[in-house]
Write an enzyme that holds these catalytic residues in place. Structure first.
Site, mmCIF file in Angstrom:
data_model
loop_
_atom_site.group_PDB
_atom_site.id
_atom_site.type_symbol
_atom_site.label_atom_id
_atom_site.label_comp_id
_atom_site.label_asym_id
_atom_site.label_seq_id
_atom_site.Cartn_x
_atom_site.Cartn_y
_atom_site.Cartn_z
ATOM 1 N N TYR A 1 1.607 0.202 2.864
ATOM 2 C CA TYR A 1 2.901 -0.283 3.370
ATOM 3 C C TYR A 1 3.418 -1.523 2.640
ATOM 4 O O TYR A 1 4.403 -1.453 1.908
ATOM 5 C CB TYR A 1 2.788 -0.621 4.862
ATOM 6 C CG TYR A 1 2.606 0.551 5.771
ATOM 7 C CD1 TYR A 1 3.696 1.341 6.142
ATOM 8 C CD2 TYR A 1 1.363 0.871 6.294
ATOM 9 C CE1 TYR A 1 3.549 2.410 7.007
ATOM 10 C CE2 TYR A 1 1.202 1.949 7.161
ATOM 11 C CZ TYR A 1 2.291 2.704 7.510
ATOM 12 O OH TYR A 1 2.137 3.757 8.359
ATOM 13 N N LYS B 1 2.299 -4.377 14.271
ATOM 14 C CA LYS B 1 2.111 -3.627 15.517
ATOM 15 C C LYS B 1 1.809 -4.555 16.695
ATOM 16 O O LYS B 1 2.025 -4.186 17.848
ATOM 17 C CB LYS B 1 1.008 -2.571 15.358
ATOM 18 C CG LYS B 1 1.237 -1.597 14.208
ATOM 19 C CD LYS B 1 2.639 -1.036 14.187
ATOM 20 C CE LYS B 1 2.921 -0.043 13.072
ATOM 21 N NZ LYS B 1 2.678 -0.490 11.695
ATOM 22 N N TYR C 1 2.738 9.459 1.348
ATOM 23 C CA TYR C 1 2.251 8.473 2.312
ATOM 24 C C TYR C 1 0.779 8.136 2.060
ATOM 25 O O TYR C 1 -0.055 9.046 1.925
ATOM 26 C CB TYR C 1 2.406 9.008 3.748
ATOM 27 C CG TYR C 1 1.790 8.069 4.741
ATOM 28 C CD1 TYR C 1 2.537 7.025 5.276
ATOM 29 C CD2 TYR C 1 0.454 8.181 5.104
ATOM 30 C CE1 TYR C 1 1.965 6.123 6.144
ATOM 31 C CE2 TYR C 1 -0.127 7.290 5.981
ATOM 32 C CZ TYR C 1 0.637 6.270 6.496
ATOM 33 O OH TYR C 1 0.061 5.373 7.347
HETATM 34 C C1 LIG Z 1 3.188 0.311 10.524
HETATM 35 C C2 LIG Z 1 3.359 -0.572 9.357
HETATM 36 C C3 LIG Z 1 4.615 -0.731 8.726
HETATM 37 C C4 LIG Z 1 5.824 0.058 9.113
HETATM 38 O O1 LIG Z 1 6.386 -0.375 10.301
HETATM 39 P P1 LIG Z 1 7.168 0.677 11.206
HETATM 40 O O2 LIG Z 1 7.574 -0.061 12.395
HETATM 41 O O3 LIG Z 1 6.198 1.788 11.490
HETATM 42 O O4 LIG Z 1 8.330 1.176 10.405
HETATM 43 C C5 LIG Z 1 4.714 -1.616 7.678
HETATM 44 N N1 LIG Z 1 3.640 -2.313 7.252
HETATM 45 C C6 LIG Z 1 2.434 -2.189 7.819
HETATM 46 C C7 LIG Z 1 1.316 -2.980 7.267
HETATM 47 C C8 LIG Z 1 2.253 -1.311 8.888
HETATM 48 O O5 LIG Z 1 1.033 -1.185 9.426
#
Ligand SMILES: *Cc1c(COP(=O)(O)O)cnc(C)c1O
Length: 317
Positions: free
Chosen positions: A268, A28, A242
């Site tokens: 993630y 991010k 999720y």
């Molecule tokens: C937000 C996030 C993702 C996914 O990325 P997007 O751009 O939302 O598809 C992957 N890994 C982590 C650790 C994240 O925080």
């Protein structure tokens, strides 16, 4: 990643976007580089965003807000129904608060974008100039951060003479993959990107990424550069839903931690790595050089301690 490459029989490299800097880093940060610039340009004094309880995006937004002197409010959606104390107050939630952000909780399935607009209107009525950031920072402005990442990756590959056959990473709100694919297509690179899903089923995930990639390409000044077939997602590693840890994700966390000294998160990067590991074992990357884009997230580990049984790590010598 020498030891992981040996374990899986594939030439594996890693791009460390878990080391982007702001408040332990993560993907991010690249998006916020552009989003926060827009907030500054618009004269905002407050930013608002939303995500799941353990949102990494919220934490990085809070850190940027602190650095730039903005107020920050994060709307948290309870997507897991965990009543675990660490999940609700530790990990990213602790860091949100340390950066001075305020948080507000909503039940799962809530219309979060609408809720955020309501909250922003309330603060505007009080005289604040609010800049609203969508969940995950995924809009064409945020995705520009990953266009930049694609440029950086190609430059690094050229400098080191590394021939990349594929990039693999975790995909969620879609800005990361949309930006990467747009950047690679704009550079006329043939490197395929495989997103490993963390929430939506495959057709929806690919459509989300493709739609945002098209808008991002337009913003970049090269409309039409991304073709539908450039967008590939595998959503076989989401598990029950999720934010709910999976067996294969936990195994991936242990492998990266024990073989490479690198931390992943259950929501993630572990699911992305679980896809990488499983597909490598099934021979999907035979003779390939694969780059795993580490999107960060380890700050969430403190909120997920219940997912790990480490009792055998306590020993009396
Ligand atoms: C937000 C996030 C993702 C996914 O990325 P997007 O751009 O939302 O598809 C992957 N890994 C982590 C650790 C994240 O925080």
């Amino acid at each position: 990643m020498k030891r992981l490459s040996e374990a899986l029989g594939v030439d594996l490299w890693i791009k460390r976007d878990d080391c982007t800097g702001m408040s332990t880093g993560g993907n991010k940060t690249r998006k916020l580089e552009f989003l926060m610039a827009e907030a500054l340009e618009q004269g905002a004094d407050m930013v608002m965003t939303q995500g799941a309880t353990q949102t990494n995006h919220g934490r990085q937004t809070a850190a940027f807000a602190a650095k730039l002197g903005f107020k920050c409010h994060i709307l948290l959606e309870d997507r897991t129904s965990y009543d675990d104390a660490n999940y609700n107050t530790n990990g990213n939630v602790l860091l949100d608060h340390l950066h001075g952000a305020t948080t507000e909780k909503f039940p799962g399935g809530h219309d979060m974008p609408a809720e955020m607009e309501r909250a922003a209107e309330k603060m505007r009525a009080k005289g604040h100039r609010v800049y609203v950031i969508p969940g995950g920072g995924s809009n064409p402005t945020g995705a520009l951060g990953y266009v930049n990442c694609a440029f950086e990756l190609l430059a690094q590959a050229n400098e080191t003479g590394l021939k990349i056959d594929r990039v693999v990473h975790a995909t969620g709100s879609s800005g990361t993959q949309a930006g990467l694919v747009t950047g690679l297509c704009a550079m006329n690179s043939a490197v395929p990107v495989l997103g490993i899903g963390t929430r939506a089923p495959q057709p929806k995930q690919e459509q989300m990424v493709y739609d945002l990639a098209c808008k991002t390409a337009e913003k970049l000044g090269c409309p039409g550069v991304v073709k539908r077939e450039d967008v590939m997602a595998n959503t076989d590693y989401v598990g029950e839903g999720y934010g709910l840890p999976t067996q294969s994700g936990i195994e991936a966390i242990r492998m990266f931690a024990e073989l490479e000294g690198i931390l992943l998160d259950p929501c993630y990067s572990a699911k992305g790595a679980a896809g990488l590991i499983d597909l490598a074992r099934k021979g999907a990357f035979k003779d390939e050089t694969v780059v795993f884009l580490h999107t960060g997230g380890a700050a969430a580990l403190g909120g997920y301690d219940f997912a790990f049984d480490n009792t055998d790590r306590w020993v009396n010598l």
